[in-house]
Scaffold this motif. Structure first.
Motif, PDB file in Angstrom:
ATOM      1  N   VAL A  38       0.857  -1.190   0.000  1.00  0.00           N
ATOM      2  CA  VAL A  38       0.000   0.000   0.000  1.00  0.00           C
ATOM      3  C   VAL A  38       0.900   1.250   0.000  1.00  0.00           C
ATOM      4  O   VAL A  38       1.476   1.599   1.028  1.00  0.00           O
ATOM      5  N   THR A  40       1.655   5.148   0.191  1.00  0.00           N
ATOM      6  CA  THR A  40       0.971   6.347   0.692  1.00  0.00           C
ATOM      7  C   THR A  40       1.974   7.492   0.838  1.00  0.00           C
ATOM      8  O   THR A  40       3.176   7.276   0.830  1.00  0.00           O
ATOM      9  N   LEU A  44      -2.129   9.651   7.553  1.00  0.00           N
ATOM     10  CA  LEU A  44      -3.074   8.579   7.238  1.00  0.00           C
ATOM     11  C   LEU A  44      -4.437   8.799   7.884  1.00  0.00           C
ATOM     12  O   LEU A  44      -4.553   9.341   8.977  1.00  0.00           O
ATOM     13  N   HIS A  48      -6.870   5.355   3.890  1.00  0.00           N
ATOM     14  CA  HIS A  48      -5.629   4.577   3.777  1.00  0.00           C
ATOM     15  C   HIS A  48      -5.774   3.229   4.498  1.00  0.00           C
ATOM     16  O   HIS A  48      -5.321   2.195   4.009  1.00  0.00           O
ATOM     17  N   VAL A  64       3.423  -1.065   4.014  1.00  0.00           N
ATOM     18  CA  VAL A  64       2.913   0.269   3.701  1.00  0.00           C
ATOM     19  C   VAL A  64       4.115   1.192   3.528  1.00  0.00           C
ATOM     20  O   VAL A  64       5.013   1.197   4.385  1.00  0.00           O
ATOM     21  N   ILE A  66       5.518   5.108   3.299  1.00  0.00           N
ATOM     22  CA  ILE A  66       5.188   6.512   3.566  1.00  0.00           C
ATOM     23  C   ILE A  66       6.307   7.323   2.942  1.00  0.00           C
ATOM     24  O   ILE A  66       7.459   7.262   3.382  1.00  0.00           O
ATOM     25  N   ASP A  89       0.876   8.131  12.269  1.00  0.00           N
ATOM     26  CA  ASP A  89       0.708   7.135  11.201  1.00  0.00           C
ATOM     27  C   ASP A  89       1.109   5.740  11.693  1.00  0.00           C
ATOM     28  O   ASP A  89       0.429   4.747  11.413  1.00  0.00           O
ATOM     29  N   SER A 196      -9.382  12.741   2.787  1.00  0.00           N
ATOM     30  CA  SER A 196      -8.139  13.107   2.116  1.00  0.00           C
ATOM     31  C   SER A 196      -7.224  13.750   3.148  1.00  0.00           C
ATOM     32  O   SER A 196      -7.690  14.473   4.038  1.00  0.00           O
ATOM     33  N   SER A 197      -5.929  13.494   3.020  1.00  0.00           N
ATOM     34  CA  SER A 197      -4.972  14.124   3.944  1.00  0.00           C
ATOM     35  C   SER A 197      -5.084  15.640   3.856  1.00  0.00           C
ATOM     36  O   SER A 197      -4.872  16.351   4.833  1.00  0.00           O
TER      37      SER A 197
END
Ligand code: AMP
Length: 274
Positions: A38, A40, A44, A48, A64, A66, A89, A196-197
């Protein structure tokens, strides 16, 4: 060991170098484990985490990443102010059951800058590209490098960024990468606003406006299924968006059997589709 990096109460492996990552992945692959990935940019939210959940349902291990990717931001965009909350996160990822977090720095991803790169295909034409010409260039190059580091069996992308999902699927097909791409449904707040962030940029007044977006696009989609021409429905949508106090409409278009939109509330750009 993670405590050494200043993360409190985190047992989840947080790996910064691709060579350490390779060692772990090598072991997992030897054990016959399927690896889900994932990607990103952090900050998060539940959107996410739904991707992590889908990954865990479809593979034994979930990695994940970042990485706030500088190459997908234009010089006038929000790279420096993009929300960052690594400790928060990691808490969320630990509770969500992810197995490893990859937090490379820029040198790890672009050791020599972007010298040799790939180009996005035809799915990148129009929509976002009309307003952010280099955006998908940045996206395909970073995702390709992350795929090279992780070599996942599956990778999960959100349908919120629907054009991105198409661009990545096209990249995987064209470059014959042995990775299955899964799309994950849009997660919304209780008023229907796609999470959304960047929603953290919205003031409380702007949030009220932003929450009208999903209603307007759902109504527009309904009008089209009720027989209104796409052109009229979209023109009506643009009028409704301006009446609802959106400051600027980048696009409202029909593609891939979806209604896709990008609009501005103040200095915040929102995208959505249905
Ligand atoms: P970002 O951190 O914004 O680059 O997003 C990372 C991934 O999360 C992308 O595949 C996005 O499409 C996905 N994503 C972001 N917001 C949502 C959401 N509200 N629902 C589902 N997926 C999302």
């Amino acid at each position: 060991m993670n405590q050494a990096f200043g993360y409190n109460n985190i047992n989840l492996p947080v790996i910064k170098s691709s060579s350490s990552l390779q060692e772990i992945i090598f072991e997992w692959k030897n054990e016959g484990l399927r690896i889900g990935f994932v990607p990103t940019m952090g900050a998060l939210h539940e959107g996410h985490l739904s991707l992590v959940k889908l990954s865990l349902e479809n593979a034994h291990r979930c990695i994940v990443s970042i990485f706030v990717n500088p190459s997908q931001f234009a010089p006038n965009e929000d790279f420096n102010s993009y929300p960052r909350d690594i400790q928060g996160d990691l808490y969320k990822l630990q509770s969500s059951g992810a197995h490893l977090v990859y937090t490379p720095d820029e040198n790890e991803i672009y050791p020599d800058g972007i010298q040799t790169g790939i180009m996005p295909g035809k799915e990148a034409q129009g929509l976002e590209t009309d307003f952010r010409p280099n955006f998908f260039n940045g996206v395909v190059n970073v995702v390709y490098r992350l795929f090279e580091h992780i070599k996942p069996d599956i990778a999960i992308f959100g349908e919120k960024d629907f054009q991105q999902l198409q661009v990545i699927s096209e990249m995987v097909k064209d470059l014959d990468l042995d990775i299955e791409i899964l799309g994950a449904p849009i997660i919304r707040d209780k008023y229907g606003l796609a999470m959304s962030s960047r929603n953290t940029y919205l003031s409380s007044e702007e949030l009220v406006i932003a929450r009208r977006l999903n209603k307007i696009i759902y109504k527009t989609a309904q009008n089209i299924s009720d027989g209104m021409t796409v052109e009229k429905a979209i023109n009506d949508a643009k009028v409704l968006l301006l009446e609802a106090n959106f400051d600027k409409i980048d696009y409202v278009e029909e593609r891939w059997n979806k209604l896709i939109t990008a609009v501005w509330v103040g200095k915040t750009r929102l995208i959505d589709n249905c």
